[in-house]
Scaffold this active site. Sequence first.
Site, PDB file in Angstrom:
ATOM      1  N   VAL A   3       0.838  -1.200   0.000  1.00 46.27           N
ATOM      2  CA  VAL A   3       0.000   0.000   0.000  1.00 46.27           C
ATOM      3  C   VAL A   3       0.871   1.247   0.000  1.00 46.27           C
ATOM      4  CG1 VAL A   3      -0.197   0.177   2.533  1.00 46.27           C
ATOM      5  CG2 VAL A   3      -2.056   1.016   1.085  1.00 46.27           C
ATOM      6  N   CYS A   4       0.333   2.319  -0.573  1.00 43.03           N
ATOM      7  CA  CYS A   4       0.937   3.643  -0.499  1.00 43.03           C
ATOM      8  C   CYS A   4      -0.213   4.636  -0.321  1.00 43.03           C
ATOM      9  CB  CYS A   4       1.785   3.949  -1.731  1.00 43.03           C
ATOM     10  SG  CYS A   4       0.844   4.131  -3.268  1.00 43.03           S
ATOM     11  N   ARG A   5      -0.039   5.861  -0.728  1.00 42.71           N
ATOM     12  CA  ARG A   5      -1.096   6.858  -0.563  1.00 42.71           C
ATOM     13  C   ARG A   5      -2.262   6.598  -1.513  1.00 42.71           C
ATOM     14  NH1 ARG A   5      -2.453  11.533  -3.074  1.00 42.71           N
ATOM     15  NH2 ARG A   5      -3.606  13.037  -1.824  1.00 42.71           N
ATOM     16  N   MET A  50      -4.038   4.277   0.712  1.00 48.52           N
ATOM     17  CA  MET A  50      -4.546   4.760   1.993  1.00 48.52           C
ATOM     18  C   MET A  50      -5.754   5.676   1.815  1.00 48.52           C
ATOM     19  SD  MET A  50      -3.036   3.375   4.542  1.00 48.52           S
ATOM     20  CE  MET A  50      -3.681   4.465   5.814  1.00 48.52           C
TER      21      MET A  50
END
Length: 105
Positions: free
Chosen positions: A63-65, A91
Amino acid sequence: MQQVPAIDVTDLAAELAQGAPLVDVRQPDEFEQAHIAGARLIPLGEVPDRTAELPTDETVYVVCRSGNRSGRAVEFLRHQGIDAVNVTGGMIAWADAGNAVETGG
């Protein structure tokens, strides 16, 4: 970027409830502001040097932003033989879906 396998946040929540590993490839300051419980922070720039820290016998969710950096990480990890899957929407999607986040390191 080539097509990489992806999972939505609803399915991710179910996988995490079963103990699936999650890697967050954002920067430390982003991670401290909000992250998914149990996520391991490995900033994108460190992924090549820290690949050995990841399991090779199960799927690793990344996961990232928003899903862009994690998509690049997944592509790299899959070339290293790790079954990595991108979290669609990152996110942003996780929080928008009302899922819990933690703060701090």
